[in-house]
Design a protein around this motif. Structure first.
Motif, mmCIF file in Angstrom:
data_model
loop_
_atom_site.group_PDB
_atom_site.id
_atom_site.type_symbol
_atom_site.label_atom_id
_atom_site.label_comp_id
_atom_site.label_asym_id
_atom_site.label_seq_id
_atom_site.Cartn_x
_atom_site.Cartn_y
_atom_site.Cartn_z
ATOM 1 N N VAL A 224 0.869 -1.183 0.000
ATOM 2 C CA VAL A 224 0.000 0.000 0.000
ATOM 3 C C VAL A 224 0.900 1.225 0.000
ATOM 4 C CG1 VAL A 224 -1.771 1.288 1.236
ATOM 5 C CG2 VAL A 224 -1.825 -1.221 1.217
ATOM 6 N N ALA A 225 0.648 2.154 -0.915
ATOM 7 C CA ALA A 225 1.495 3.340 -1.049
ATOM 8 C C ALA A 225 0.668 4.613 -0.954
ATOM 9 C CB ALA A 225 2.243 3.309 -2.373
ATOM 10 N N VAL A 226 1.260 5.627 -0.305
ATOM 11 C CA VAL A 226 0.659 6.959 -0.209
ATOM 12 C C VAL A 226 1.650 7.958 -0.795
ATOM 13 C CG1 VAL A 226 -0.167 8.777 1.329
ATOM 14 C CG2 VAL A 226 -0.701 6.379 1.828
ATOM 15 N N THR A 227 1.167 8.809 -1.706
ATOM 16 C CA THR A 227 2.019 9.814 -2.346
ATOM 17 C C THR A 227 1.515 11.208 -2.017
ATOM 18 O OG1 THR A 227 2.518 8.316 -4.184
ATOM 19 C CG2 THR A 227 2.906 10.658 -4.551
ATOM 20 N N ASN A 228 2.456 12.104 -1.642
ATOM 21 C CA ASN A 228 2.097 13.511 -1.465
ATOM 22 C C ASN A 228 3.082 14.367 -2.242
ATOM 23 O OD1 ASN A 228 4.436 13.805 0.066
ATOM 24 N ND2 ASN A 228 3.386 14.181 1.993
ATOM 25 N N ASP A 229 3.059 15.682 -2.029
ATOM 26 C CA ASP A 229 3.899 16.587 -2.807
ATOM 27 C C ASP A 229 5.387 16.382 -2.558
ATOM 28 O OD1 ASP A 229 1.650 17.786 -3.901
ATOM 29 O OD2 ASP A 229 1.489 19.270 -2.291
ATOM 30 N N ALA A 230 5.743 15.675 -1.490
ATOM 31 C CA ALA A 230 7.154 15.501 -1.152
ATOM 32 C C ALA A 230 7.692 14.118 -1.482
ATOM 33 C CB ALA A 230 7.386 15.794 0.330
ATOM 34 N N GLY A 231 6.824 13.161 -1.806
ATOM 35 C CA GLY A 231 7.323 11.830 -2.106
ATOM 36 C C GLY A 231 6.290 10.750 -1.880
ATOM 37 N N THR A 232 6.744 9.496 -1.851
ATOM 38 C CA THR A 232 5.869 8.334 -1.706
ATOM 39 C C THR A 232 6.357 7.445 -0.569
ATOM 40 O OG1 THR A 232 5.308 8.314 -4.069
ATOM 41 C CG2 THR A 232 4.962 6.265 -2.843
ATOM 42 N N ALA A 233 5.412 6.975 0.244
ATOM 43 C CA ALA A 233 5.722 6.013 1.302
ATOM 44 C C ALA A 233 5.022 4.702 0.977
ATOM 45 C CB ALA A 233 5.251 6.536 2.652
ATOM 46 N N ILE A 234 5.740 3.597 1.161
ATOM 47 C CA ILE A 234 5.189 2.270 0.848
ATOM 48 C C ILE A 234 5.234 1.397 2.099
ATOM 49 C CG2 ILE A 234 5.458 0.183 -0.528
ATOM 50 C CD1 ILE A 234 6.796 1.899 -2.682
ATOM 51 N N LEU A 235 4.091 0.798 2.417
ATOM 52 C CA LEU A 235 4.032 -0.188 3.497
ATOM 53 C C LEU A 235 3.874 -1.559 2.834
ATOM 54 C CD1 LEU A 235 4.089 -0.540 6.568
ATOM 55 C CD2 LEU A 235 1.593 -0.362 6.550
ATOM 56 N N ALA A 236 4.937 -2.357 2.920
ATOM 57 C CA ALA A 236 4.956 -3.637 2.202
ATOM 58 C C ALA A 236 3.958 -4.631 2.790
ATOM 59 C CB ALA A 236 6.363 -4.227 2.238
ATOM 60 N N ASP A 237 3.293 -5.358 1.894
ATOM 61 C CA ASP A 237 2.358 -6.434 2.284
ATOM 62 C C ASP A 237 1.367 -5.970 3.354
ATOM 63 O OD1 ASP A 237 3.786 -8.022 0.553
ATOM 64 O OD2 ASP A 237 5.002 -8.954 2.128
ATOM 65 N N ALA A 238 0.876 -4.747 3.194
ATOM 66 C CA ALA A 238 0.017 -4.146 4.222
ATOM 67 C C ALA A 238 -1.440 -4.580 4.119
ATOM 68 C CB ALA A 238 0.105 -2.623 4.151
ATOM 69 N N PHE A 239 -1.840 -5.058 2.946
ATOM 70 C CA PHE A 239 -3.237 -5.483 2.764
ATOM 71 C C PHE A 239 -3.246 -6.808 2.005
ATOM 72 C CE2 PHE A 239 -7.350 -5.653 0.627
ATOM 73 C CZ PHE A 239 -8.210 -5.315 1.672
ATOM 74 N N THR A 240 -4.116 -7.707 2.430
ATOM 75 C CA THR A 240 -4.188 -9.027 1.803
ATOM 76 C C THR A 240 -5.562 -9.209 1.126
ATOM 77 O OG1 THR A 240 -2.713 -10.005 3.443
ATOM 78 C CG2 THR A 240 -4.124 -11.517 2.188
ATOM 79 N N TYR A 241 -5.500 -9.505 -0.167
ATOM 80 C CA TYR A 241 -6.706 -9.812 -0.928
ATOM 81 C C TYR A 241 -7.031 -11.301 -0.710
ATOM 82 C CZ TYR A 241 -6.785 -5.391 -3.505
ATOM 83 O OH TYR A 241 -6.882 -4.071 -3.851
ATOM 84 N N ILE A 242 -8.284 -11.563 -0.344
ATOM 85 C CA ILE A 242 -8.731 -12.937 -0.063
ATOM 86 C C ILE A 242 -9.570 -13.434 -1.232
ATOM 87 C CG2 ILE A 242 -10.034 -14.428 1.493
ATOM 88 C CD1 ILE A 242 -9.425 -12.403 3.706
ATOM 89 N N ALA A 243 -9.148 -14.540 -1.787
ATOM 90 C CA ALA A 243 -9.895 -15.111 -2.903
ATOM 91 C C ALA A 243 -11.225 -15.669 -2.455
ATOM 92 C CB ALA A 243 -9.058 -16.216 -3.568
ATOM 93 N N GLY A 244 -12.225 -15.557 -3.298
ATOM 94 C CA GLY A 244 -13.537 -16.067 -2.981
ATOM 95 C C GLY A 244 -13.587 -17.578 -3.104
#
Length: 247
Positions: A224-244
């Motif tokens: 999951v990544a957040v970008t603002n006027d100064a740059g981008t921050a990434i939190l690795a493996d922060a969200f898991t998609y669950i298959a149906g």
């Protein structure tokens, strides 16, 4: 008989040094027809004086008991005028190139961003570029200093690079549509949130909180990544998609 500097503010007050010969006993220094103030006979070859107010180019003369010298040119310069700067924001780490437009920039020697200064590159009398120094998050006044003085009126906003510390909830279906809350810092100027590189609709709640809705994704953990006027921050493996389920 050189003079240094050979230009100064139209408001006066520039301390100039005049060098030559037989300057002992100097009685007056004139800038055009106006008398200089604070005349000091430093040595037989040097006199200092403070320029009076004036405009345009004038001749500077020195008078001693032996007579008056030939004039040497001195140029009065008006204070700079700033019209715009771009970009008007950048990272707290500095390093962003800022272009300032206006008039009277030919003799620019420094640009102040709040309490911090930088040396500009003069492109023309109406444009200069400068690399913003580092600064604390928030807005600061920008001031250009030339031989004619200084002028403020524009502001520059320092933005801290974001950080992401958590995503809650941390899982949801591959179809997307999960409402999540991101926590961290530097979210005020957020311009993009992505899940595995896919943009997500978002709303800035505060500088430390952003709500978003997950886009569709493929089963498994994603960054999951957040970008603002100064740059981008990434939190690795922060969200898991669950298959149906499959039958």
């Amino acid at each position: 008989m050189p003079i240094s500097p050979n230009q100064g503010s139209s408001g006066g007050g520039t301390l100039v040094s005049i060098t030559g010969s037989n300057l002992s006993g100097t009685t007056t220094v004139r800038f055009g027809t106006r008398l200089a103030t604070s005349v000091t006979n430093v040595s037989p070859t040097t006199v200092t004086a403070v320029s009076p107010s004036g405009t345009g180019a004038v001749g500077v003369t020195v008078t001693t008991p032996g007579g008056t010298s030939n004039p040497i040119p001195f140029y009065y310069v008006g204070a700079p005028f700033k019209q715009s700067l771009s970009p008007s924001f950048g990272s707290t780490a500095g390093g962003d190139t800022v272009t300032i437009n206006g008039t009277g920039f030919s003799s620019a020697t420094s640009v102040s961003f709040g309490a911090n200064t930088a040396v500009p590159t003069v492109v023309s009398d109406s444009r200069l570029t400068v690399v913003a120094p580092a600064g604390a998050a928030g807005s600061v006044s920008v001031s250009v200093t030339t031989a004619g003085g200084s002028n403020n009126g524009l502001s520059y906003t320092y933005v801290a690079a974001p950080t992401v510390t958590a995503v809650v909830p941390a899982e949801g279906p591959e179809s997307g549509g999960t409402a999540v809350t991101l926590t961290g810092t530097g979210f005020t100027s957020t311009n993009q949130v992505t899940f595995d590189g896919n943009p997500a609709p978002f709303t800035v709640i505060s500088d430390t909180s952003v709500s978003a809705v997950t886009p569709p994704g493929t089963g498994g953990p994603v960054d999951v990544a957040v970008t603002n006027d100064a740059g981008t921050a990434i939190l690795a493996d922060a969200f898991t998609y669950i298959a149906g389920p499959g039958i």
